[in-house]
Design a protein around this motif. Structure first.
Motif, short mmCIF file in Angstrom:
data_model
loop_
_atom_site.label_atom_id
_atom_site.label_comp_id
_atom_site.label_asym_id
_atom_site.label_seq_id
_atom_site.Cartn_x
_atom_site.Cartn_y
_atom_site.Cartn_z
N UNK A 244 0.85 -1.19 0.00
CA UNK A 244 0.00 0.00 0.00
C UNK A 244 0.88 1.24 0.00
N UNK A 245 0.86 1.98 -1.10
CA UNK A 245 1.63 3.21 -1.22
C UNK A 245 0.73 4.37 -0.82
N UNK A 246 0.91 4.86 0.40
CA UNK A 246 0.02 5.88 0.95
C UNK A 246 0.75 7.22 1.04
N UNK A 247 -0.04 8.31 0.95
CA UNK A 247 0.50 9.67 1.01
C UNK A 247 -0.39 10.49 1.93
N UNK A 248 0.25 11.37 2.67
CA UNK A 248 -0.52 12.27 3.52
C UNK A 248 -1.17 13.39 2.72
#
Length: 655
Positions: A244-248
């Motif tokens: 899971x490539x998550x970004x704020x």
């Protein structure tokens, strides 16, 4: 009477010394040597032996360690050694000087150890030289800062934009304005569902609650839209493991997700030349160097996936420029178009151009060394050239040309550290994922990653990228700095261009020259000036700080400090050590021979008498038998024959 004839010749001989028993005694006296003559003969033998010893003095060594030590201390030029023997009658002084002498030796060799440690650490001196000469102008790369909608991939980009429009509408209730009017037609939607939609659904853009809100339900009133993280999921080929490539930031997440699908579209192009759509005149309005106009022979073009069309001036394909004088009028001056028409807004969110100054025969890594040029601004960039030359070998781990680096250079340029690092990542990408990343050069017998052929390459790529940043791949250790490198120190100044009073006629002349109507005067153009600030350039070099000559000089200083001696004194000490080794060898040889002489010999072969004697005394122990055997073997000597001869003479005399 029968024995008379053979004895008669002996009778006169016996009577010459007298008759009867006296003749036998006279014969015994003549067989012995007088004492005086024997003493004289012994003296002659001693003198002869002494002369032989004097002649053999060239190869004679000392008889003991004490003799060697006394001779050395009495004759050496090392200070303090004579005190060890001249004060031997005073044991206190001898002990004091012995302790002082060996303590001084220990301190001196401690200093020697420090010097050797410093020498084998291979320190260097930094030499700073300031040179003044005509300078070769560096290469300058200028990019549009926005990827272009190339005709070869225009349809697929339109489909991707339509899918992104629907995704933003579902996630954020944002209705993105679209430039094309045919996206909402049913035929276009069917094409998108048949082509890209399947792959986008495999890698969808999702929202995820933050870590502190995971246990709350989605419809909880305490969960706000700002409490969500956004990202996309990349799974392995069998969907057993997902990443899971998550970004704020939602902006970063949308750009990364869109870029991932954009790269897949570019990788599907069979020929990269289909993307080579250079439009130099519509991007660069004016180009001058040294007050002379540039032409097509002064630049080369290449395509960057994120920065669009890029142009490199003064590279190796043409004759290199040389700055005749420093200053803004003797450099490169460019007027570029920064207005964004027909670009991709989801890939780039900035306006302007990107510039990078680098050396010839080096690739332009726009992410590392480039900087942005603001529209409506004149950017003046002054340069200072700086060269660095490092010592290789034992002094540093730099490399001359990269031939000793265990990484293949995939770029058609000379070795640099960044070239090596990117080549290392690409080679690991091909090995682990089975395909190559589109941003880097393609290795031999490999193809670019595309999820129509390599379904799980995105999952493999992001996993590998995490290992690369943590240096698990070892690329940062394998890739060493070059021993020679050239850098340019840049400083920039900014001013508004054109000014408010001159912008009307400037834009009018530009539109007439380039046949383009600039709609946004404030954000339409920018000016860039790149020049040398001065002719002087700095060279940072290295030289050995501790050479063999320096080491010998320091060792000599320490030796003179502690003992006041010279090189010949060192040779005396070396001679002492050599003599000590030779005496040790001689004493060991003497001891070995003495042990051999003391050991009893074995029984001689064919000794029948010893065997008979052993039969007569079977009760004796083995050591006694060996001693008796030695006496028996000496029985048949020449001296034992004399009594037998004399007895015969006595018989003759009596007859």
């Amino acid at each position: 009477m029968g024995t008379a004839p053979p004895v008669s010749p002996a009778a006169p001989t016996g009577r010459a010394g007298g008759a009867g028993p006296g003749s036998q005694g006279g014969s015994l006296k003549t067989g012995k040597m007088p004492e005086g003559e024997k003493t004289g003969q012994c003296k002659q033998e001693e003198e002869q032996q002494q002369k032989e010893e004097e002649r053999e003095g060239l190869i004679e060594f000392y008889g003991s360690y004490q003799e060697l030590f006394q001779f050395f201390c009495s004759n050496t030029t090392i200070h303090g050694a004579i005190r060890l023997v001249c004060s031997k009658k005073n044991k206190m002084k001898t002990a004091f000087w012995s302790v002082l002498f060996f303590l001084t030796f220990g301190l001196m060799y401690w200093q020697f150890g420090i010097l050797y440690r410093e020498y084998f650490s291979y320190p260097v001196n930094l030499n700073l030289n300031l040179n003044s000469d005509r300078l070769t102008f560096p290469a300058v790369t200028l990019c549009t800062l926005n990827p272009y909608r190339y005709s070869a991939i225009r349809k697929k980009l339109d489909e991707l934009d339509q899918i992104t429009h629907q995704t933003l509408l579902d996630l954020y209730d944002y209705n993105m304005s679209l430039a094309r009017s045919d996206w909402s037609t049913p035929s276009t939607q069917k094409r998108s569902s048949r082509s890209l939609l399947h792959h986008v659904q495999r890698h969808p853009l999702r929202r995820q609650k933050r870590d502190n809100l995971v246990n709350l339900p989605e419809n909880s009133p305490s969960v706000d839209k700002n409490d969500w993280k956004i990202g996309f999921v990349l799974c392995s080929e069998n969907n057993k493991d997902c990443f899971h490539q998550a970004y704020s930031s939602g902006v970063d997440a949308v750009r990364e997700w869109y870029s991932f699908h954009y790269i897949n579209i570019l990788a599907q192009m069979p020929d990269a030349k289909a993307l080579d759509e250079s439009d130099f005149e519509n991007f660069i309005y004016a180009c001058r160097f040294n007050e002379a106009t540039c032409d097509k022979a002064n630049y080369t073009h290449f395509h960057h996936p994120l920065y669009g069309n890029c142009y490199t001036f003064n590279d190796n394909s043409s004759s290199l420029w040389t700055s005749s004088l420093p200053g803004i009028n003797n450099g490169l001056s460019l007027v570029v178009r920064t207005e964004q028409n027909d670009f991709i807004p989801l890939l780039s969110t900035v306006t302007g151009a990107r510039v990078m100054v680098h050396d010839q025969n080096e690739p332009a890594f726009m992410d590392d060394g480039g900087f942005n040029v603001r529209p409506g601004i004149e950017t003046s960039i002054s340069m200072r050239k700086e060269m660095t030359e490092r010592l290789g070998g034992s002094y540093s781990d730099c490399t001359e040309d990269g031939s000793d680096v265990p990484v293949q250079n995939l770029y058609s340029s000379r070795y640099t550290e960044q070239v090596c690092i990117r080549s290392c990542f690409q080679l690991n990408m091909v090995e682990r994922c089975g395909c190559a990343y589109y941003f880097y050069p393609l290795p031999a017998k490999a193809e670019y990653c595309d999820y129509t052929k390599h379904v799980a390459w995105g999952y493999c790529y992001y996993k590998l990228l995490a290992e690369f940043k943590a240096d698990v791949l070892g690329c940062f250790h394998k890739c060493r700095k070059p021993c020679k490198m050239t850098e340019y120190q840049l400083s920039a100044g900014y001013s508004r261009w054109p000014s408010a009073v001159s912008e009307d006629w400037v834009f009018y002349m530009l539109s007439q020259q380039n046949k383009y109507n600039i709609t946004s005067k404030r954000n339409g153009v920018a000016k860039v000036n790149i020049f040398f600030e001065e002719w002087n350039y700095k060279t940072n070099g290295e030289s050995p700080a501790f050479t063999v000559v320096t080491l010998l000089s320091q060792l000599g200083n320490q030796w003179s400090l502690w003992f006041g001696s010279s090189v010949l004194s060192v040779m005396e000490l070396a001679e002492l050590i050599l003599d000590f080794i030779v005496i040790t060898f001689i004493l060991a040889l003497r001891w070995f021979r003495s042990r051999q002489q003391l050991s009893p010999p074995g029984p001689p072969p064919n000794s029948h008498d010893n065997t008979a004697f052993q039969d007569e005394a079977p009760g004796l122990s083995a050591p006694h038998r060996f001693t008796v055997e030695a006496v028996v073997t000496t029985l048949p000597s020449y001296n034992s024959l004399e009594p037998r001869g004399l007895s015969r003479d006595g018989e003759v005399g009596r007859e």
